[in-house]
Enzyme design. Structure first.
Site, PDB file in Angstrom:
ATOM      1  N   LEU A  10       0.926  -1.123   0.208  1.00 55.46           N
ATOM      2  CA  LEU A  10       0.008   0.013   0.144  1.00 55.46           C
ATOM      3  C   LEU A  10       0.853   1.322  -0.062  1.00 55.46           C
ATOM      4  O   LEU A  10       1.883   1.392   0.797  1.00 55.46           O
ATOM      5  CB  LEU A  10      -0.803  -0.140   1.223  1.00 55.46           C
ATOM      6  CG  LEU A  10      -2.060  -1.122   1.494  1.00 55.46           C
ATOM      7  CD1 LEU A  10      -2.636  -0.921   2.932  1.00 55.46           C
ATOM      8  CD2 LEU A  10      -2.929  -0.800   0.508  1.00 55.46           C
ATOM      9  N   LYS A  14       5.483   6.756   1.663  1.00 57.99           N
ATOM     10  CA  LYS A  14       6.232   5.545   1.652  1.00 57.99           C
ATOM     11  C   LYS A  14       5.793   4.647   0.512  1.00 57.99           C
ATOM     12  O   LYS A  14       4.701   4.665  -0.217  1.00 57.99           O
ATOM     13  CB  LYS A  14       5.756   4.786   2.843  1.00 57.99           C
ATOM     14  CG  LYS A  14       6.378   5.542   4.189  1.00 57.99           C
ATOM     15  CD  LYS A  14       7.714   5.387   4.246  1.00 57.99           C
ATOM     16  CE  LYS A  14       8.176   6.222   5.505  1.00 57.99           C
ATOM     17  NZ  LYS A  14       8.006   7.763   5.262  1.00 57.99           N
ATOM     18  N   ASP A  15       6.890   3.764   0.171  1.00 56.15           N
ATOM     19  CA  ASP A  15       6.568   2.885  -0.823  1.00 56.15           C
ATOM     20  C   ASP A  15       5.329   1.908  -1.092  1.00 56.15           C
ATOM     21  O   ASP A  15       5.135   1.464   0.105  1.00 56.15           O
ATOM     22  CB  ASP A  15       8.086   2.120  -1.305  1.00 56.15           C
ATOM     23  CG  ASP A  15       8.985   2.989  -1.882  1.00 56.15           C
ATOM     24  OD1 ASP A  15       9.115   3.052  -2.938  1.00 56.15           O
ATOM     25  OD2 ASP A  15       9.701   3.587  -0.896  1.00 56.15           O
ATOM     26  N   LYS A  16       5.042   1.547  -1.892  1.00 58.01           N
ATOM     27  CA  LYS A  16       4.024   0.509  -1.911  1.00 58.01           C
ATOM     28  C   LYS A  16       4.566  -0.952  -1.877  1.00 58.01           C
ATOM     29  O   LYS A  16       4.082  -1.800  -1.102  1.00 58.01           O
ATOM     30  CB  LYS A  16       3.211   0.594  -3.238  1.00 58.01           C
ATOM     31  CG  LYS A  16       2.071  -0.384  -3.432  1.00 58.01           C
ATOM     32  CD  LYS A  16       1.163  -0.394  -4.581  1.00 58.01           C
ATOM     33  CE  LYS A  16       0.194  -1.592  -5.043  1.00 58.01           C
ATOM     34  NZ  LYS A  16      -0.457  -1.178  -6.113  1.00 58.01           N
TER      35      LYS A  16
END
Length: 433
Positions: free
Chosen positions: A47, A73-75
Site C-alpha cells: 500500500l 512510503k513505497d507500495k
C-alpha cells in the site's frame, strides 16, 4: 554522469518486495502524550501512503484532509509510519484495526497522543533494511569496501527512479501539463542555450499526449518535472566534481581551451533527453562556467579536498536540518566543515518565489530553471547515510544492509552509488500475483 565514485560497477539483484525492502520512519520529535490527535504507528505492505489514508478515511468515517502524515512510503515494501487522526474519531480503535489487518495487512503497532496534526516533512528520516541477492564473495568484499568510502564521504542526493513512475516518464507529462497552462513568474528566465530550453525544444518535437486528469495528479506530474530538472542540475555538478577529481589543473586548462573536447557541440535537441548531460553540450557548458572566472574557480576547486566540489555563491543549509545561508567564499575551513557534515549545498526545485544562489553557483543553476506554476524549494544536493550495518550470507548469496537516511533521501539512490550503475524499478514476482 550520475556517479561520483570511480570503482568498477558491482553486480547484484535488487527487487522491490516487502521481504527485501523494509522502511521504518524516524519521528522528528517525541510525541507529547496528550492532546487532541491520536498518533498511530502503523505497519503496512502493498500500500502507498495515499492508499492507507483512503482506507483509514473509510473505516473511521473522516475526511482524508483530517488525516496527518509526515512522509510518503513505497507500495512495494514493508513500511512503518506514523499517522495522526482526530482523537474524537478514533472510537473502537482496536476492533477497526482488527478488520484492517485481516483485510488489508495493516497492523497497528502503537498509539499515543499529541497536540498537533502531523504535517508532511515532520520526520527526521527513515531507517532501511535492504536485501541484495545474487552476491558472490568478490562482490560482497567490494561492497564492504565501497560502503566504507560512501559512508564516510556521502553521496549526491538524486531523486530516486520511483519519483518518475514505473515507466520513468512522469516528468514528460509534467512538462506537457506545465506548458498547457504556462505561467510566467518574476525571476530569472533560462536563455535559449539552457538545459531547460533545450529540453523544451526536444519535447516540442516529440509532444506526448496530455491525458485529462485531476488537479492533484497534475500537480504530482509537475513535481516530477521539477525533480527531473533538479536531477539534471545535480548531474552537472557531479560532472564538474568528477572532472576536478580526475584531471590536473593543466589538463583542465586544455579542456577549457577545447583541446580534449574539440568537436563542435551536437544538435542536442535531436538527441534523447538521457544523452543531454553526456553530450558535448554539457562539457562545453561546464567549460563556459569555469571560464566565467577561470582563475578564481580553478584555484577554489582544486583547493578543496572533499569529493563533491563547492562553488562560490552556493546556497547551503546546516545539516541535517537548519537554516539556509550563502557560501560567499570557499576556504579550507568551509571545505572541512562540509566534509564533517556541518552543512551541505542545496539545489533548486523550480517554482514560485524561489531562492536563488549567487555567483558561479548561479551561473550553473540558471541553466536548469523553469517557470513552473508550483511551490519552489531548496533540496540538499549531498547527504550521508548513518548507522550503516551489513551482513553477508554466502550460503544464500545475500548481502543485507541496514542504514538511516535523512528525510527526502532515497535508499535506491544510495544503492546506485554503491553499485555504480543505474537501477530500474523492478517489482518482485510475488508483487504481481
Amino acid at each position: 554522469m550520475r556517479f561520483i565514485y570511480n570503482h568498477t560497477p558491482i553486480e547484484f539483484y535488487f527487487a522491490h518486495s516487502p521481504r527485501d525492502f523494509v522502511v521504518q520512519e524516524i519521528p522528528l520529535y517525541k510525541f507529547s502524550g496528550s492532546g487532541e490527535h491520536q498518533i498511530l504507528q502503523i505497519r503496512k505492505k502493498h500500500l502507498t501512503t495515499f492508499d492507507l489514508i483512503k482506507l483509514l478515511s473509510k473505516h473511521f468515517n473522516i475526511h482524508p484532509k483530517d488525516i496527518g502524515y509526515a512522509g510518503l512510503k513505497d507500495k512495494s515494501a514493508t513500511t512503518t509510519q506514523f499517522i495522526s487522526l482526530p482523537k474524537k474519531s478514533t472510537h473502537s480503535l482496536e476492533s477497526r484495526f482488527d478488520t484492517l489487518e485481516r483485510e488489508h495487512n495493516i497492523k497497528l503497532l502503537s498509539v499515543t497522543l499529541h497536540n498537533n496534526k502531523l504535517r508532511l516533512g515532520h520526520l527526521k528520516g527513515n531507517r532501511f533494511f535492504i536485501r541484495l541477492k545474487k552476491v558472490g564473495q568478490a562482490q560482497a568484499s567490494k561492497l564492504e569496501s565501497v560502503l566504507g568510502i560512501v559512508g564516510k564521504n556521502g553521496f549526491p542526493n538524486f531523486f530516486g527512479f520511483q519519483r518518475f513512475g514505473i515507466y520513468g516518464d512522469n516528468y514528460k507529462l509534467g512538462w506537457a501539463h506545465h506548458n498547457a497552462t504556462k505561467a510566467v513568474h518574476k525571476h530569472s528566465v533560462p536563455n535559449d542555450t539552457s538545459y531547460a530550453a533545450l529540453f523544451s525544444t526536444y519535447m516540442n518535437q516529440n509532444k506526448p499526449k496530455i491525458p485529462k486528469i485531476q488537479r492533484t495528479m497534475r500537480d504530482f506530474l509537475i513535481a516530477s518535472y521539477q525533480s527531473f530538472l533538479f536531477n539534471a542540475w545535480l548531474e552537472a555538478r557531479v560532472h564538474l566534481s568528477v572532472w576536478v577529481n580526475t584531471f590536473s589543473p593543466a589538463e583542465m586548462k586544455e579542456i577549457l581551451a577545447h583541446k580534449l573536447y574539440h568537436n563542435s557541440p551536437k544538435q542536442t535537441q535531436q538527441q534523447p533527453w538521457q544523452d543531454f548531460l553526456d553530450s558535448e553540450y554539457s562539457q562545453n557548458f561546464i567549460s563556459t562556467l569555469l571560464a566565467h572566472n577561470i582563475k578564481e574557480n580553478l584555484t577554489s576547486l582544486y583547493g578543496q579536498t572533499q569529493i563533491f566540489k563547492l562553488l562560490s555563491g552556493d546556497l547551503c543549509c546546516h545539516y541535517p536540518y537548519g537554516k539556509l545561508f550563502m557560501l560567499e567564499s570557499i576556504n579550507a575551513y568551509e571545505s572541512e566543515r562540509f566534509a564533517q557534515r556541518g552543512f551541505a549545498p542545496t539545489g533548486l526545485l523550480s517554482g514560485k518565489h524561489q531562492k536563488l544562489s549567487m555567483g558561479s553557483a548561479l551561473a550553473l543553476e540558471c541553466a536548469f530553471l523553469e517557470n513552473l506554476n508550483a511551490s519552489s524549494a531548496r533540496r540538499y544536493a549531498w547527504v550521508w547515510a548513518d548507522d550503516i550495518q551489513s551482513v553477508y550470507k554466502p550460503q544464500d548469496a545475500h548481502f543485507e544492509l541496514n542504514f538511516s537516511l535523512p528525510k527526502g533521501a532515497y535508499a535506491t539512490t544510495f544503492l546506485e552509488q554503491l553499485a555504480r550503475k543505474k537501477l530500474h524499478y523492478t517489482i518482485a514476482k510475488e508483487e504481481l500475483v
